[in-house]
Design a protein around this motif. Structure first.
Motif, PDB file in Angstrom:
ATOM      1  N   PRO A   1       0.850  -1.204   0.000  1.00 49.96           N
ATOM      2  CA  PRO A   1       0.000   0.000   0.000  1.00 49.96           C
ATOM      3  C   PRO A   1       0.874   1.238   0.000  1.00 49.96           C
ATOM      4  O   PRO A   1       2.045   1.189   0.416  1.00 49.96           O
ATOM      5  N   PRO A   2       0.363   2.367  -0.465  1.00 58.80           N
ATOM      6  CA  PRO A   2       1.160   3.600  -0.436  1.00 58.80           C
ATOM      7  C   PRO A   2       1.409   4.051   0.997  1.00 58.80           C
ATOM      8  O   PRO A   2       0.748   3.610   1.937  1.00 58.80           O
ATOM      9  N   GLU A   3       2.414   4.905   1.186  1.00 57.26           N
ATOM     10  CA  GLU A   3       2.680   5.456   2.512  1.00 57.26           C
ATOM     11  C   GLU A   3       1.451   6.217   3.007  1.00 57.26           C
ATOM     12  O   GLU A   3       0.783   6.903   2.231  1.00 57.26           O
ATOM     13  N   GLN A   4       1.191   6.088   4.307  1.00 56.15           N
ATOM     14  CA  GLN A   4       0.034   6.737   4.940  1.00 56.15           C
ATOM     15  C   GLN A   4      -1.256   6.398   4.186  1.00 56.15           C
ATOM     16  O   GLN A   4      -2.104   7.259   3.928  1.00 56.15           O
ATOM     17  N   ALA A   5      -1.363   5.115   3.830  1.00 60.80           N
ATOM     18  CA  ALA A   5      -2.528   4.662   3.059  1.00 60.80           C
ATOM     19  C   ALA A   5      -3.806   4.764   3.879  1.00 60.80           C
ATOM     20  O   ALA A   5      -3.800   4.558   5.096  1.00 60.80           O
TER      21      ALA A   5
ATOM     22  N   SER B   1      -8.055  -2.161  -0.964  1.00 59.19           N
ATOM     23  CA  SER B   1      -7.875  -2.374  -2.400  1.00 59.19           C
ATOM     24  C   SER B   1      -6.673  -3.276  -2.664  1.00 59.19           C
ATOM     25  O   SER B   1      -6.725  -4.163  -3.538  1.00 59.19           O
ATOM     26  N   VAL B   2      -5.585  -3.072  -1.897  1.00 58.07           N
ATOM     27  CA  VAL B   2      -4.390  -3.916  -2.050  1.00 58.07           C
ATOM     28  C   VAL B   2      -4.721  -5.358  -1.678  1.00 58.07           C
ATOM     29  O   VAL B   2      -4.357  -6.314  -2.381  1.00 58.07           O
ATOM     30  N   THR B   3      -5.457  -5.529  -0.588  1.00 57.81           N
ATOM     31  CA  THR B   3      -5.827  -6.879  -0.146  1.00 57.81           C
ATOM     32  C   THR B   3      -6.732  -7.561  -1.160  1.00 57.81           C
ATOM     33  O   THR B   3      -6.597  -8.760  -1.434  1.00 57.81           O
ATOM     34  N   ALA B   4      -7.630  -6.782  -1.735  1.00 52.78           N
ATOM     35  CA  ALA B   4      -8.549  -7.354  -2.729  1.00 52.78           C
ATOM     36  C   ALA B   4      -7.786  -7.826  -3.963  1.00 52.78           C
ATOM     37  O   ALA B   4      -8.072  -8.908  -4.510  1.00 52.78           O
ATOM     38  N   LEU B   5      -6.811  -7.030  -4.411  1.00 51.76           N
ATOM     39  CA  LEU B   5      -6.016  -7.437  -5.577  1.00 51.76           C
ATOM     40  C   LEU B   5      -5.205  -8.689  -5.269  1.00 51.76           C
ATOM     41  O   LEU B   5      -5.120  -9.614  -6.082  1.00 51.76           O
ATOM     42  N   ALA B   6      -4.611  -8.725  -4.074  1.00 50.55           N
ATOM     43  CA  ALA B   6      -3.824  -9.894  -3.687  1.00 50.55           C
ATOM     44  C   ALA B   6      -4.708 -11.136  -3.637  1.00 50.55           C
ATOM     45  O   ALA B   6      -4.307 -12.234  -4.085  1.00 50.55           O
ATOM     46  N   THR B   7      -5.920 -11.005  -3.116  1.00 49.76           N
ATOM     47  CA  THR B   7      -6.850 -12.133  -3.046  1.00 49.76           C
ATOM     48  C   THR B   7      -7.207 -12.636  -4.441  1.00 49.76           C
ATOM     49  O   THR B   7      -7.276 -13.854  -4.681  1.00 49.76           O
ATOM     50  N   ASP B   8      -7.387 -11.712  -5.373  1.00 52.26           N
ATOM     51  CA  ASP B   8      -7.718 -12.088  -6.738  1.00 52.26           C
ATOM     52  C   ASP B   8      -6.544 -12.793  -7.413  1.00 52.26           C
ATOM     53  O   ASP B   8      -6.727 -13.794  -8.129  1.00 52.26           O
TER      54      ASP B   8
ATOM     55  N   PRO C   1       5.568  -6.002   7.347  1.00 49.95           N
ATOM     56  CA  PRO C   1       5.653  -4.526   7.307  1.00 49.95           C
ATOM     57  C   PRO C   1       5.789  -3.966   5.896  1.00 49.95           C
ATOM     58  O   PRO C   1       5.569  -2.770   5.674  1.00 49.95           O
ATOM     59  N   TYR C   2       6.148  -4.834   4.915  1.00 52.56           N
ATOM     60  CA  TYR C   2       6.331  -4.354   3.544  1.00 52.56           C
ATOM     61  C   TYR C   2       5.041  -4.396   2.734  1.00 52.56           C
ATOM     62  O   TYR C   2       4.971  -3.802   1.657  1.00 52.56           O
ATOM     63  N   GLY C   3       4.057  -5.139   3.200  1.00 52.48           N
ATOM     64  CA  GLY C   3       2.803  -5.242   2.463  1.00 52.48           C
ATOM     65  C   GLY C   3       2.222  -6.641   2.577  1.00 52.48           C
ATOM     66  O   GLY C   3       2.369  -7.316   3.592  1.00 52.48           O
ATOM     67  N   VAL C   4       1.580  -7.094   1.478  1.00 52.46           N
ATOM     68  CA  VAL C   4       0.948  -8.413   1.445  1.00 52.46           C
ATOM     69  C   VAL C   4       1.694  -9.288   0.437  1.00 52.46           C
ATOM     70  O   VAL C   4       1.978  -8.855  -0.683  1.00 52.46           O
TER      71      VAL C   4
END
Length: 481
Positions: A138-142, A149-156, A218-221
């Motif tokens: 996700p972007p900084e200070q998301a 939205s990031v989680t949804a894309l990763a799930t897809d 800490p870097y994302g998903v």
């Protein structure tokens, strides 16, 4: 850590200061003086060295060490006049602590074969995994919506991979890890602990070909696929693994023993002790009144760790160590230095209480080793049997020799030979001082002479090390780890 006078036109004007003026003194040692102007003349031509206060302080320290060593050698070329007993006494205390632990710590290091094999299977020492991953960050200070939205894309993406789409191709297209995306997410082989905990745990829990659920770090998903797994067999690593577990048992038993002593002593760290420690680390040779040296930094039942004791310890450390202390956090200073020194005092007191005494044969051996190493260092430095030039006094001959020696070190023509704990013993026999306020004066004069150009190489004055056999015993862990 020192260099003296060699003239170059850009710094020649600096020599105009009166050498005897107290306001121009940087350091003194056994009647010799190093002035601000002389220190600047030593450092200014070495434009590749950093112009920082810690370098100037290290220069002053080294000048004091070598001047005192030369003065002692001028009085007795065998250096028998240098009292090494305080140094040996600290080594003796380390021996006593070791004997106390050997006698007082119950060490049950027996490990049954069944337990050993079970732990080996659980921990898989030496195991390596080769894995690929797709990282979505996700972007900084998301905002919450952006994270969703990031989680949804990763799930897809995970759905598409499980449906048969190429992991490599999706990693190249979507992964936001630039180091691995171009290789289809390939991270190569890595061992346990090389990755952040959640990633590490997921990767080592899977079999080759298996794909993880979404893994948050800490870097994302992440989506992870294990490619290969290497696990050395018990027959290969079993003996080393047994030794490691036995060592862990020893360390745990010792820690429990020491913790019990500390608990009984009821340690109490004085408010502001970390700040005082930093100030002393800047200049442990600074003048200090008796009342100040008796100030308690850590109190415990039956005693205390004082400013004077800390100051004595820091005088035996190299400039690089003291610089680490100055940069450490309050917590690091308290835990890794003040409490460690206090722990040492408590263990020595306990050893004496149970009747442990220094081994005389070991004492004699330590003294011989320290004396031999000390004398050899003085010989290598050329500080024994200094020859006077025509019309030159002994004092002037020492100044000239030390100046030439330090110049060669600053130029990189020879290595520093730190005196370690011997430095402390010399400073107890001869008067010494570093004028804190003069350090910045040197920095200013060097800056004026050099101009604003930055340094391009590390200073040899800050390199650690000491004469073998002359360290004053085991040091507490260095602040900063």
């Amino acid at each position: 850590m020192k260099r003296l006078l060699w003239m170059t036109l850009p710094v020649l004007a600096l020599a105009a200061c009166d050498r005897g003026a107290s306001g121009d003194r940087l350091a003194r040692a056994a009647g010799h003086e190093l002035t601000v102007s002389e220190a600047a003349l030593l450092l200014a031509p070495e434009a590749g060295l950093p112009n920082r206060a810690e370098v100037v302080s290290a220069l002053a320290d080294l000048w004091i060490d070598y001047t005192l060593l030369a003065e002692a050698a001028a009085e007795d070329s065998t250096l028998a006049n240098v009292d090494l007993q305080p140094l040996i006494a600290q080594g003796e205390e380390v021996e006593m602590i070791s004997a106390l632990r050997d006698s007082a710590v119950p060490l049950d290091t027996v490990i049954a074969d069944d337990e050993l094999r079970s732990r080996f299977a659980q921990e898989a020492p030496g195991a390596r995994v080769r894995a690929r991953h797709i990282l979505l960050s996700p972007p900084e200070q998301a905002t919450p919506a952006q994270r969703d939205s990031v989680t949804a894309l990763a799930t897809d993406l995970l759905r598409r991979i499980k449906a048969g789409e190429s992991f490599d191709a999706l990693a190249r297209q979507y992964s936001q890890d630039p180091a691995s995306a171009a290789q289809g997410g390939d991270l190569g082989f890595f061992e346990r602990g090389a990755m952040v905990a959640s990633f590490d745990s997921a990767a080592f829990s899977m079999a080759p070909g298996q794909i993880s659920d979404l893994v948050a770090t800490p870097y994302g998903v992440h989506i992870i696929r294990v490619e290969e797994k290497e696990t050395p067999g018990f027959e290969e690593l079993g003996p080393q693994f047994r030794q490691r577990l036995q060592s862990e048992k020893v360390v745990k038993a010792e820690s429990t023993f020491v913790a019990g002593i500390e608990q009984k002593a009821k340690l109490e760290v004085a408010e502001g002790a970390a700040g005082v420690t930093r100030e002393i680390a800047k200049n442990p040779l600074a003048r200090m009144g008796g009342r100040a040296t008796r100030r308690a930094l850590v109190e415990y039942e039956g005693g205390e760790l004082t400013v004077g004791e800390l100051r004595m310890f820091l005088q035996t450390r190299e400039p690089g160590y003291r610089e680490q202390v100055g940069q450490a956090t309050d917590e690091q200073i308290v835990d890794n230095l003040l409490k460690a020194l206090t722990q040492r005092e408590l263990l020595i007191a306990e050893a004496r209480r149970v009747g442990i005494q220094p081994n005389q044969a070991r004492q004699d051996s330590m003294m011989t080793m320290a004396r031999t190493s000390f004398t050899e260092a003085a010989r290598q430095l050329g500080l024994i049997s200094i020859q006077r030039q025509e019309g030159e006094s002994q004092e002037a001959a020492i100044d000239r020799t030390v100046t030439t020696l330090i110049q060669s070190i600053l130029r990189g023509e020879r290595d520093v030979i730190p005196l370690g704990g011997v430095s402390y013993t010399l400073r107890q026999q001869y008067p010494t001082e570093v004028v804190v306020e003069a350090v910045e004066k040197v920095v200013t004069q060097v800056e004026t002479a050099r101009g604003p150009a930055g340094a391009t190489r590390p200073s040899p004055l800050l390199e650690p090390g000491a004469i073998p056999g002359t360290e004053p015993g085991a040091a507490p862990p260095s602040p900063g780890g």
